[in-house]
Design an enzyme around this catalytic site. Structure first.
Site, PDB file in Angstrom:
ATOM      1  N   TYR A 151      38.517  29.637  10.549  1.00 36.44           N
ATOM      2  CA  TYR A 151      37.319  28.834  10.835  1.00 36.44           C
ATOM      3  C   TYR A 151      37.102  28.844  12.336  1.00 36.44           C
ATOM      4  CZ  TYR A 151      34.455  24.627  11.569  1.00 36.44           C
ATOM      5  OH  TYR A 151      33.477  23.755  11.960  1.00 36.44           O
ATOM      6  N   ASP A 246      40.417  33.249  18.964  1.00 35.64           N
ATOM      7  CA  ASP A 246      39.940  31.865  18.917  1.00 35.64           C
ATOM      8  C   ASP A 246      41.170  30.964  19.057  1.00 35.64           C
ATOM      9  OD1 ASP A 246      37.895  29.856  16.649  1.00 35.64           O
ATOM     10  OD2 ASP A 246      39.168  29.338  18.370  1.00 35.64           O
ATOM     11  N   LYS A 274      39.684  21.614  22.892  1.00 36.62           N
ATOM     12  CA  LYS A 274      40.623  20.546  22.497  1.00 36.62           C
ATOM     13  C   LYS A 274      41.550  20.075  23.618  1.00 36.62           C
ATOM     14  CE  LYS A 274      40.051  21.902  17.737  1.00 36.62           C
ATOM     15  NZ  LYS A 274      39.729  20.931  16.689  1.00 36.62           N
TER      16      LYS A 274
HETATM   17  P1  KE4 Z   1      34.575  22.220  17.509  1.00 38.66           P
HETATM   18  O1  KE4 Z   1      33.152  22.773  17.575  1.00 38.66           O
HETATM   19  O2  KE4 Z   1      34.779  21.376  16.254  1.00 38.66           O
HETATM   20  O3  KE4 Z   1      34.988  21.516  18.769  1.00 38.66           O
HETATM   21  O4  KE4 Z   1      35.566  23.453  17.385  1.00 38.66           O
HETATM   22  C1  KE4 Z   1      35.365  24.361  16.357  1.00 38.66           C
HETATM   23  C2  KE4 Z   1      36.652  25.135  16.102  1.00 38.66           C
HETATM   24  C3  KE4 Z   1      36.728  26.441  16.558  1.00 38.66           C
HETATM   25  N1  KE4 Z   1      37.846  27.179  16.350  1.00 38.66           N
HETATM   26  C4  KE4 Z   1      38.922  26.671  15.712  1.00 38.66           C
HETATM   27  C5  KE4 Z   1      40.126  27.525  15.514  1.00 38.66           C
HETATM   28  C6  KE4 Z   1      38.890  25.331  15.233  1.00 38.66           C
HETATM   29  O5  KE4 Z   1      39.972  24.835  14.586  1.00 38.66           O
HETATM   30  C7  KE4 Z   1      37.737  24.543  15.434  1.00 38.66           C
HETATM   31  C8  KE4 Z   1      37.623  23.117  14.936  1.00 38.66           C
HETATM   32  N2  KE4 Z   1      38.754  22.607  14.251  1.00 38.66           N
HETATM   33  C9  KE4 Z   1      38.488  21.591  13.239  1.00 38.66           C
HETATM   34  C10 KE4 Z   1      39.815  21.284  12.559  1.00 38.66           C
HETATM   35  N3  KE4 Z   1      39.966  22.054  11.392  1.00 38.66           N
HETATM   36  C11 KE4 Z   1      37.839  20.389  13.827  1.00 38.66           C
HETATM   37  C12 KE4 Z   1      37.798  19.204  12.885  1.00 38.66           C
HETATM   38  C13 KE4 Z   1      36.393  18.960  12.378  1.00 38.66           C
HETATM   39  O6  KE4 Z   1      35.680  19.935  12.032  1.00 38.66           O
HETATM   40  O7  KE4 Z   1      36.016  17.755  12.346  1.00 38.66           O
END
Ligand code: KE4
Length: 432
Positions: A151, A246, A274
């Site tokens: 993801y 990523d 993060k």
């Molecule tokens: P954000 O746009 O949510 O900040 O990051 C997206 C993203 C990109 N790449 C990886 C590997 C990620 O894990 C994420 C976001 N992680 C999720 C947890 N599975 C955020 C939690 C959520 O979607 O509320």
């Protein structure tokens, strides 16, 4: 389905949940928070400190999610709070270059050797989206390859699932993604170099980039098999395709230089986020100078952001990174991870369960392992997971409300807390 005891009278979370459902789609600002994967109603948190989170009714839980990665030092570490409090007095956003942007860029480039230049953005999604556009601009190619189970945020080009066969064109994995766009993304199983080779044989010269989570942590947590990452990199080099890591979750967590340092791979571009925001909204992307110089205002690939390089977010992120370096937080996280793993392996011994970990990231699957890709992860008994989730929650331990997420330890997870947690988990798992 066992539901959390969130319905006792005067339960403010329940009242808030009813109101939230009125005005926020699904009651949440991000889907995973809605407990769809485990049933029941989410609780509302008002305070977090260390590895403790407190809900609106004053109940405290030990947090094994850590806001999905940022809370590497636990919640609200003093050094971060003090720094943000001081910085806030000097303003919250300028929209004009500020010294912190230079400091953060230099820090990231020092910690992540493959990153020679970096640009700050405001979320992981934005970091990945920018990497994709940059890769397409710099290579003048349109196709992207991603891996099942990875993801990368809600990027149009990457909300795409595998077509009927790995070689067929991508299908949208969300409404609102044009078929014409989805078709430019090819999805193959993780850890499957043969499938990737077939894709390159078919479309090699049209592929702008291959993007992956070096350690997929959005389908639980599984690891690259020996030689897999090197194989992906070799295929990219052979076909003039860019390799994008990523590391939004793994970056600055698995080691100072993230997963790429652990596995000794230098991708062309890296998406980050993060940890470097210390809990405030931040993303970043960076890599080879010759690629990053394609970005406006230097080059023709446009990318921008009102709050990019925000002084408060960078203050929080720099304070967090400095503290991790001061205490060698990565060594501490490995020690904590080992204790937790030993306890979990004892608790699940002889059961239809698999515990997988790397550093401070882990997943407890309710099926036999090893789990090497999404298909394996989907073999998990999600009802058993949901029961476990609520039993743990009722005992005051909060795990990710979905089998298909990673758990996170922090430097605030003391031995005492771990022992308490492992004792409770052992009791829960003995009953099953
Ligand atoms: P954000 O746009 O949510 O900040 O990051 C997206 C993203 C990109 N790449 C990886 C590997 C990620 O894990 C994420 C976001 N992680 C999720 C947890 N599975 C955020 C939690 C959520 O979607 O509320």
């Amino acid at each position: 389905m066992h539901h959390a005891s969130s319905h006792f009278p005067g339960n403010h979370s329940h009242d808030l949940w009813k109101r939230a459902l009125e005005r926020i789609p699904g009651g949440v600002n991000s889907p995973v928070r809605a407990f769809k994967g485990v049933g029941g109603e989410p609780f509302f948190v008002t305070k977090a400190k260390g590895c403790a989170i407190t809900d609106v009714d004053g109940r405290e839980y030990v947090d094994f999610v850590g806001t999905w990665g940022p809370a590497i030092l636990g919640h609200a570490p003093d050094v971060v709070i003090e720094a943000v409090r001081e910085a806030a007095l000097k303003g919250t956003s300028f929209g004009i270059p500020n010294p912190l942007e230079v400091e953060m860029a230099e820090t990231i480039c020092r910690m992540v050797p493959s990153v020679e230049k970096v640009r700050m953005v405001n979320s992981g999604t934005e970091a990945v989206m920018s990497c994709i556009r940059l890769a397409r601009g710099a290579t003048a190619r349109d196709r992207i390859v991603k891996f099942e189970g990875c993801y990368h945020g809600h990027v149009d080009s990457l909300l795409v699932k595998a077509g009927s066969g790995a070689l067929t064109l991508g299908q949208p994995d969300s409404a609102g993604i044009p078929q014409a766009l989805a078709e430019l993304t090819i999805t193959v199983p993780f850890n499957d170099l043969e499938a990737l080779k077939a894709v390159f044989r078919e479309s090699g010269k049209e592929i702008a980039a291959v993007i992956l989570e070096p350690v997929p942590a959005n389908a639980g947590l599984y690891l690259p098999m020996p030689g897999f990452l090197e194989g992906v990199q070799a295929l990219c080099e052979e076909h003039g395709t860019l390799l994008i890591f990523d590391e939004v979750m793994t970056g600055f967590r698995l080691s100072p230089g993230g997963a790429q340092e652990v596995f000794g791979i230098r991708p062309d571009l890296t998406a980050m986020g993060k940890v470097i925001g210390g809990g405030l909204p931040v993303g970043a992307f960076g890599g080879r100078s010759d690629l990053m110089d394609w970005l406006a205002p230097l080059g023709p690939v446009y990318q921008a952001g009102t709050l990019s390089g925000n002084p408060l977010a960078l203050t929080a992120g720099l304070a967090q990174l400095r503290e991790m370096e001061r205490i060698n937080g990565w060594q501490l996280l490995e020690e904590i991870g080992l204790i937790f793993e030993e306890g979990m392996r004892r608790a699940i011994h002889g059961k239809e369960m698999t515990f997988q970990r790397i550093g401070s990231m882990f997943c407890l699957y309710f099926c036999r392992g090893p789990i090497l890709n999404l298909a394996d992860a989907k073999g998990s008994n999600t009802s058993a997971f949901a029961r476990f989730f609520h039993q743990a929650l009722d005992r005051g331990f909060y795990f990710a409300p979905s089998q298909f997420e990673s758990g996170f330890l922090s430097t605030a997870h003391s031995c005492g807390i771990l022992e308490e947690g492992l004792k409770a988990l052992t009791e829960i798992l003995q009953d099953d």
